[in-house]
Design an enzyme around this catalytic site. Structure first.
Site, mmCIF file in Angstrom:
data_model
loop_
_atom_site.group_PDB
_atom_site.id
_atom_site.type_symbol
_atom_site.label_atom_id
_atom_site.label_comp_id
_atom_site.label_asym_id
_atom_site.label_seq_id
_atom_site.Cartn_x
_atom_site.Cartn_y
_atom_site.Cartn_z
ATOM 1 C CB VAL A 255 -0.968 0.022 1.197
ATOM 2 C CG1 VAL A 255 -1.726 1.351 1.249
ATOM 3 C CG2 VAL A 255 -1.960 -1.131 1.117
ATOM 4 N N GLY A 256 1.825 1.330 0.920
ATOM 5 C CA GLY A 256 2.667 2.517 1.018
ATOM 6 C C GLY A 256 3.435 2.805 -0.258
ATOM 7 N NE ARG B 17 -7.275 -12.613 13.656
ATOM 8 C CZ ARG B 17 -8.575 -12.847 13.811
ATOM 9 N NH1 ARG B 17 -9.434 -12.288 12.988
ATOM 10 N NH2 ARG B 17 -9.008 -13.634 14.773
ATOM 11 N NE ARG C 265 -12.237 -10.481 14.109
ATOM 12 C CZ ARG C 265 -12.076 -10.085 12.858
ATOM 13 N NH1 ARG C 265 -11.387 -8.985 12.598
ATOM 14 N NH2 ARG C 265 -12.595 -10.768 11.857
ATOM 15 C CB VAL D 138 -3.370 3.495 5.356
ATOM 16 C CG1 VAL D 138 -3.907 2.459 4.383
ATOM 17 C CG2 VAL D 138 -3.335 4.866 4.672
ATOM 18 C CB SER D 139 -2.174 1.192 10.391
ATOM 19 O OG SER D 139 -0.990 1.793 9.918
ATOM 20 C CG ASN D 140 -6.971 -2.184 8.337
ATOM 21 O OD1 ASN D 140 -7.823 -1.300 8.411
ATOM 22 N ND2 ASN D 140 -6.618 -2.742 7.192
ATOM 23 N NE ARG E 38 -12.211 -2.761 -1.508
ATOM 24 C CZ ARG E 38 -11.485 -3.042 -0.434
ATOM 25 N NH1 ARG E 38 -12.032 -2.936 0.778
ATOM 26 N NH2 ARG E 38 -10.231 -3.438 -0.553
ATOM 27 C CG HIS F 117 -12.034 0.265 6.425
ATOM 28 N ND1 HIS F 117 -12.625 0.211 5.188
ATOM 29 C CD2 HIS F 117 -10.848 -0.386 6.302
ATOM 30 C CE1 HIS F 117 -11.826 -0.435 4.350
ATOM 31 N NE2 HIS F 117 -10.759 -0.812 5.008
#
Length: 319
Positions: free
Chosen positions: A15-16, A85, A91, A121-123, A154, A178
Site C-alpha cells: 500500500v505505502g 493478522r 483480534r 491507513v493501518s488496520n 468498491r 471500515h
C-alpha cells in the site's frame, strides 16, 4: 504549483509503495520520503520510482528516511505501518500490536513533522486513527483515516458491474467504520445524477451492500497470501492530493466526532471537506431511522476496540 511540498510515507509495503508511486507519477509533490524498517527494500523501491518519475518527466523526488529524524517538515504523513493478522493471533492481539506500532510511529511524526497532516491507513483503521489522534495531540482536523473513499469506490465498481453501464458517472456513498459494520447509503448513491433506488430493485441493492461490506475479504480470497493495495493506495493518494492542492472537495473519511451525528469520543467515517488544513469541515447529512441505527452500531464496534485499549491501560501515561 506544489513545489516544495513533502509527503512522508511510513511503511513501504504494497500500500505505502503504491501510494508513493501514484503521487510520483502525478507530480503531486516535490518530494516523497519512504520510511520502512527494511531500509534496503525501501531504497530499492525509491530508486525504481525515481526512475519511473524521470520517464514521465515528473519533478518528484523519491527518497528514504533511514531514521525517523529524517522525516522532517512533511506537509502530509501517510501511515501504513502495521502487522497483518497471523495464525493463532486473536483480534485483540492484533489490536494491541498495531496500537503499539502506531504509538511509536506517531511519536516520531509529532516530534519531527509537528505541522503535518496525518493520514492513517493501518488496520483496524478507525481504532488506529483514534490512537494517532490521542498520541499526537494534534487537532482532530489533522488526523484522518482512509476508508470511505475506498469503500465508496468498491460500491461504485459493484454498481457498474451489476448495471453494465454508467462507468465514471457513479457516485456511491458509504459512511461508518471500515469493517463489517460500514453503512453503504444507497439513498445517497447515484448514476449520472439518477438515484440508485430508481435503477435497481431492493434485493439488487442489498446484494451490492453485502458485497461492499465484504469487499476486502473477497480480494483476500482470490489473492490467498495478501490483501488489496491498488484501490487503497489510490484512495489514499486522492486524499493527499486534496490536501496539497487545497481542493475543498468533499470525501468520506474517518475522523474524530465531537457531537456530530449524535456521537462523541469515537472515530467513524463521515463526509468531510478536505483542504490544506486537513478535514476542515464535517458535513452532516440527514439519515433515516434505519441508517441512524446502522451508524450507531458501526460507532459502537469502534468503541469496543477503544474499550479494549483502555482495559489494557494503553493510554495510561508513564507506564
Amino acid at each position: 504549483m506544489n513545489q516544495g511540498k513533502r509527503v512522508g510515507i511510513i511503511g513501504a509495503g504494497n500500500v505505502g509503495a503504491t501510494v508513493a508511486y501514484s503521487l510520483a507519477m502525478l507530480g503531486s509533490c516535490h518530494e516523497i520520503i519512504l520510511r520502512d524498517n527494511k531500509i534496503d527494500v525501501a531504497k530499492g523501491k525509491a530508486l525504481d520510482m525515481s526512475q519511473a518519475a524521470a520517464a514521465v518527466r515528473s519533478h518528484t523526488i523519491v527518497s528514504v528516511a533511514e531514521e525517523m529524524a529524517d522525516l522532517t517538515n512533511c506537509d502530509v504523513v501517510v501511515v501504513t505501518a502495521g502487522s497483518p493478522r497471523l495464525p493463532g493471533m486473536s483480534r485483540d492481539d492484533l489490536l494491541m500490536i498495531n496500537a503499539n506500532i502506531t504509538k511509536d510511529v506517531i511519536a516520531g511524526v509529532a516530534k519531527y513533522s509537528p505541522d503535518a497532516i496525518i493520514i492513517m491507513v493501518s488496520n483496524p483503521l478507525d481504532a488506529m486513527t483514534y490512537v494517532a489522534l490521542k498520541e499526537s495531540g494534534f487537532d482532530r482536523s489533522r488526523v484522518i483515516g482512509m476508508a470511505g473513499i475506498l469503500d465508496s469506490a468498491r460500491m461504485a465498481s459493484f454498481i457498474q458491474e451489476k448495471l453494465g453501464y454508467g462507468g465514471g458517472q457513479i457516485r456511491a456513498s458509504v459512511m461508518g467504520g471500515h469493517g463489517d459494520d460500514m453503512v453503504p447509503l444507497a439513498r445517497y448513491s447515484t448514476v449520472a445524477g439518477v438515484p440508485l433506488t430508481d435503477l435497481m430493485s431492493t434485493s439488487e441493492i442489498n446484494e451490492i451492500v453485502i458485497r461492499t461490506r465484504n469487499g476486502g475479504a473477497e480480494i483476500v480470497g482470490h489473492l490467498k497470501t495478501g490483501s488489496a493495495y491498488y484501490a487503497p493506495a489510490k484512495a489514499t493518494a486522492l486524499m493527499v492530493e486534496a490536501i496539497l492542492k487545497d481542493t475543498k472537495q468533499i470525501h468520506p473519511c474517518a475522523v474524530f466526532l465531537e457531537g456530530e451525528y449524535g456521537h462523541s469520543d469515537v472515530v467513524s467515517g463521515v463526509p468531510v471537506m478536505l483542504g490544506a488544513n486537513g478535514a476542515e469541515k464535517i458535513i452532516e447529512i440527514s439519515l433515516d431511522e434505519s441508517e441512524k441505527i446502522m451508524f450507531e452500531g458501526s460507532c459502537n464496534s469502534v468503541r469496543t476496540l477503544i474499550d479494549t485499549l483502555n482495559k489494557n491501560k494503553f493510554f495510561d501515561k508513564g507506564e
